[in-house]
Design a protein around this motif. Structure first.
Motif, PDB file in Angstrom:
ATOM      1  N   SER A 170      56.697 -30.466  -2.013  1.00 40.17           N
ATOM      2  CA  SER A 170      55.516 -29.963  -2.723  1.00 40.17           C
ATOM      3  C   SER A 170      54.953 -31.025  -3.657  1.00 40.17           C
ATOM      4  O   SER A 170      55.706 -31.729  -4.319  1.00 40.17           O
ATOM      5  CB  SER A 170      55.892 -28.768  -3.593  1.00 40.17           C
ATOM      6  N   TRP A 171      53.641 -31.083  -3.718  1.00 37.25           N
ATOM      7  CA  TRP A 171      52.966 -31.947  -4.690  1.00 37.25           C
ATOM      8  C   TRP A 171      52.701 -31.121  -5.945  1.00 37.25           C
ATOM      9  O   TRP A 171      52.070 -30.067  -5.879  1.00 37.25           O
ATOM     10  CB  TRP A 171      51.647 -32.462  -4.113  1.00 37.25           C
ATOM     11  N   MET A 172      53.214 -31.585  -7.078  1.00 36.51           N
ATOM     12  CA  MET A 172      52.945 -30.902  -8.340  1.00 36.51           C
ATOM     13  C   MET A 172      52.395 -31.934  -9.321  1.00 36.51           C
ATOM     14  O   MET A 172      52.886 -33.061  -9.380  1.00 36.51           O
ATOM     15  CB  MET A 172      54.229 -30.255  -8.882  1.00 36.51           C
ATOM     16  N   GLN A 173      51.369 -31.537 -10.063  1.00 37.21           N
ATOM     17  CA  GLN A 173      50.758 -32.479 -11.004  1.00 37.21           C
ATOM     18  C   GLN A 173      51.712 -32.763 -12.164  1.00 37.21           C
ATOM     19  O   GLN A 173      52.336 -31.847 -12.695  1.00 37.21           O
ATOM     20  CB  GLN A 173      49.431 -31.902 -11.523  1.00 37.21           C
ATOM     21  N   VAL A 174      51.837 -34.044 -12.521  1.00 34.20           N
ATOM     22  CA  VAL A 174      52.696 -34.440 -13.641  1.00 34.20           C
ATOM     23  C   VAL A 174      51.823 -35.146 -14.665  1.00 34.20           C
ATOM     24  O   VAL A 174      51.070 -36.065 -14.324  1.00 34.20           O
ATOM     25  CB  VAL A 174      53.825 -35.376 -13.170  1.00 34.20           C
ATOM     26  N   VAL A 175      51.928 -34.723 -15.916  1.00 35.61           N
ATOM     27  CA  VAL A 175      51.121 -35.332 -16.978  1.00 35.61           C
ATOM     28  C   VAL A 175      51.997 -35.599 -18.196  1.00 35.61           C
ATOM     29  O   VAL A 175      53.010 -34.927 -18.402  1.00 35.61           O
ATOM     30  CB  VAL A 175      49.932 -34.415 -17.391  1.00 35.61           C
ATOM     31  N   ASN A 176      51.594 -36.587 -18.973  1.00 35.58           N
ATOM     32  CA  ASN A 176      52.279 -36.864 -20.233  1.00 35.58           C
ATOM     33  C   ASN A 176      51.729 -35.902 -21.284  1.00 35.58           C
ATOM     34  O   ASN A 176      50.508 -35.734 -21.387  1.00 35.58           O
ATOM     35  CB  ASN A 176      51.997 -38.324 -20.629  1.00 35.58           C
ATOM     36  N   THR A 177      52.603 -35.290 -22.058  1.00 29.46           N
ATOM     37  CA  THR A 177      52.108 -34.347 -23.076  1.00 29.46           C
ATOM     38  C   THR A 177      51.476 -35.086 -24.252  1.00 29.46           C
ATOM     39  O   THR A 177      50.812 -34.465 -25.082  1.00 29.46           O
ATOM     40  CB  THR A 177      53.241 -33.449 -23.611  1.00 29.46           C
ATOM     41  N   THR A 178      51.717 -36.401 -24.337  1.00 27.28           N
ATOM     42  CA  THR A 178      51.045 -37.241 -25.327  1.00 27.28           C
ATOM     43  C   THR A 178      50.049 -38.118 -24.564  1.00 27.28           C
ATOM     44  O   THR A 178      50.437 -38.801 -23.619  1.00 27.28           O
ATOM     45  CB  THR A 178      52.060 -38.151 -26.044  1.00 27.28           C
ATOM     46  N   VAL A 179      48.784 -38.047 -24.948  1.00 29.73           N
ATOM     47  CA  VAL A 179      47.772 -38.839 -24.245  1.00 29.73           C
ATOM     48  C   VAL A 179      47.887 -40.279 -24.733  1.00 29.73           C
ATOM     49  O   VAL A 179      47.740 -40.554 -25.918  1.00 29.73           O
ATOM     50  CB  VAL A 179      46.356 -38.279 -24.526  1.00 29.73           C
ATOM     51  N   ARG A 180      48.206 -41.211 -23.829  1.00 29.31           N
ATOM     52  CA  ARG A 180      48.397 -42.621 -24.204  1.00 29.31           C
ATOM     53  C   ARG A 180      47.250 -43.459 -23.666  1.00 29.31           C
ATOM     54  O   ARG A 180      46.793 -43.242 -22.555  1.00 29.31           O
ATOM     55  CB  ARG A 180      49.707 -43.158 -23.629  1.00 29.31           C
ATOM     56  N   ASN A 181      46.844 -44.431 -24.457  1.00 30.94           N
ATOM     57  CA  ASN A 181      45.716 -45.260 -24.029  1.00 30.94           C
ATOM     58  C   ASN A 181      46.137 -46.551 -23.348  1.00 30.94           C
ATOM     59  O   ASN A 181      45.296 -47.297 -22.875  1.00 30.94           O
ATOM     60  CB  ASN A 181      44.788 -45.517 -25.213  1.00 30.94           C
ATOM     61  N   GLU A 182      47.453 -46.820 -23.293  1.00 33.91           N
ATOM     62  CA  GLU A 182      47.925 -48.020 -22.583  1.00 33.91           C
ATOM     63  C   GLU A 182      47.551 -47.894 -21.101  1.00 33.91           C
ATOM     64  O   GLU A 182      47.364 -46.785 -20.603  1.00 33.91           O
ATOM     65  CB  GLU A 182      49.467 -48.149 -22.670  1.00 33.91           C
ATOM     66  N   PRO A 183      47.485 -49.009 -20.379  1.00 27.81           N
ATOM     67  CA  PRO A 183      47.183 -48.917 -18.952  1.00 27.81           C
ATOM     68  C   PRO A 183      48.256 -48.142 -18.188  1.00 27.81           C
ATOM     69  O   PRO A 183      49.453 -48.278 -18.491  1.00 27.81           O
ATOM     70  CB  PRO A 183      47.124 -50.378 -18.484  1.00 27.81           C
ATOM     71  N   ALA A 184      47.827 -47.347 -17.224  1.00 26.10           N
ATOM     72  CA  ALA A 184      48.772 -46.573 -16.406  1.00 26.10           C
ATOM     73  C   ALA A 184      49.438 -47.495 -15.398  1.00 26.10           C
ATOM     74  O   ALA A 184      48.824 -48.449 -14.926  1.00 26.10           O
ATOM     75  CB  ALA A 184      48.030 -45.459 -15.695  1.00 26.10           C
TER      76      ALA A 184
END
Ligand SMILES: *Cc1c(COP(=O)(O)O)cnc(C)c1O
Length: 420
Positions: free
Chosen positions: A325-339
């Motif tokens: 299954s594909w599940m969306q993963v996100v950081n709970t802290t929004v970071r501005n460094e390059p992904a």
């Protein structure tokens, strides 16, 4: 701006919030891994299944196996839900959560004598029967108890639900239901058994359906059968069209529940049926009301891959390992460094212990990741593999938080075991 499949998830001050609660705040209070559900999202999902202008009763039977936490069951019970169950344990849970037994439907291909006896003693609404020997078994037990068991036959319509093979259930090679061609004789047999009361007919063709056509094909086959049964003097009270409506995990565009109900109602009116209508949604009521929070323990760059090793494992959430299954993963802290490109993996000693491959994320060790759409088939499938403590669960309601399940304690891990 990232968009989320969970309607009540948003960014505020560079932190993700579910309703008005900061996910990072929840981590400080309850630790990780942690399942978090949104009451407002549950309400939206429930409301989507309400159909105010129906010319008949419509019973929404929540499929308990999607998420069986007592507080979640209580939430639906308080809103008038019926419940679709598949074991003695699920029936007992629903009653424990405060629902009345006569709102329970009992499905499943392998009902034991003990389970059937229990269900009859509780006085459930209906058995969804999946084979002829099961029909005879229910008749025997009911007769022995001096009761009449309300039954519906689950018909296998032999349609391809066009979903993942593990969650497709309506093809004739699947183990589910009674062959469409044998349905009339099965009903005639049921009508001859005094321990049974024929209540309805049902099907369920699979899960995560994102297209209405297999559903409507199955429905038409079922309606034809209902006509034939009526011609033989078998009148049904209800028609149960099963569950299976899909949700958006990534970019799926499933039909709305209202669309499904409208089409089914129209189909019934076209053939002049007055039956009560039942549906058995599980996933579409809970999947996008929940997420799993997990701490990033280590960032591990290797020659081939960058791994983010998190503190949740496949024992806590098995959907990726089991169904890819594909599940969306996100950081709970929004970071501005390059992904950069990561594989998100757990600590369990199996290469199938992964949550996501090739995701562009900005992560620092110690951050919390949220795995989204984890309200269905997630905590209910958790195990103690590797003697890991299953997660705690919390429900947020505006700014408030309710702990609805404690994390497993060490003692609970071996509480049923004994030394020699
Ligand atoms: C699993 C199941 C459901 C619920 O399916 P969802 O895809 O979660 O909506 C409904 N009915 C039966 C018989 C099931 O086995």
């Amino acid at each position: 701006m990232t968009t989320y499949p969970i309607p009540t998830l948003s960014e505020k001050n560079n932190e993700l919030h579910l309703e008005n609660v900061s996910l990072n705040h929840l981590v400080k209070e309850y630790g990780t891994p942690l399942y978090v559900y949104s009451k407002a999202a549950l309400q939206q999902a429930w409301d989507a299944w309400q159909h105010p202008n129906a010319d008949r009763n419509i019973h929404i039977c929540y499929a308990v196996k999607a998420n069986s936490n007592l507080a979640i069951l209580q939430f639906f019970a308080q809103r008038g839900a019926y419940f679709d169950t598949v074991s003695k344990g699920e029936i007992a849970r629903v009653i424990k959560a405060g629902a009345s037994a006569d709102r329970i439907v009992f499905s499943g291909v392998g009902k034991t004598v003990e389970e059937i006896t229990y269900a009859l003693e509780q006085g459930i609404h209906c058995f969804n029967v999946e084979s002829l020997p099961e029909l005879d078994r229910i008749h025997d037990i009911a007769t022995h108890l001096g009761k009449r068991a309300p039954i519906s036959l689950r018909i296998n319509p032999d349609v391809d639900a066009q979903t993942h093979p593990y969650i497709s259930t309506g093809l004739k090679e699947n183990k589910f239901g009674i062959d469409h061609n044998l349905a009339e004789s099965a009903y005639m047999h049921a009508a001859s058994l005094s321990g049974l009361k024929i209540a309805g007919i049902d099907y369920h063709i699979g899960s995560q359906l994102t297209n209405l056509s297999p559903y409507l094909d199955a429905q038409n086959r079922l309606f034809n059968l209902v006509k034939k049964l009526a011609a033989r003097g078998i009148e049904l009270e209800h028609i149960d069209l099963g569950g299976g409506l899909g949700v958006r995990y990534k970019d799926e565009t499933p039909p709305a529940a209202s669309e499904l109900i409208a089409q089914s109602l129209q189909g019934l009116r076209d053939v002049g049926f007055k039956h009560t209508l039942m549906f058995e949604p599980g996933r579409s009521l809970v999947a996008n009301a929940g997420l799993l929070l997990t701490n990033v323990e280590y960032l591990k760059p290797t020659e081939a891959k960058n791994f983010a090793i998190v503190d949740a494992g496949m024992n806590d959430l098995i959907r990726p390992a089991l169904y890819q299954s594909w599940m969306q993963v996100v950081n709970t802290t929004v970071r501005n460094e390059p992904a950069i490109n990561y594989d998100i993996v757990g600590p369990v000693c199996e290469s199938s212990d992964w949550f996501a491959h090739d995701r562009e994320l900005a992560i620092a060790a110690g951050d919390t990741l949220a795995i989204l759409s984890a309200g269905a088939y997630s905590m209910t499938m958790a195990s103690n593999y590797n003697t890991r403590q299953r997660p705690a669960e919390v429900l947020v309601d505006n700014q408030e938080t309710h702990l609805i399940r404690q994390r497993d304690t060490l003692n609970s891990l071996w509480g049923n075991e004994q030394l020699l």
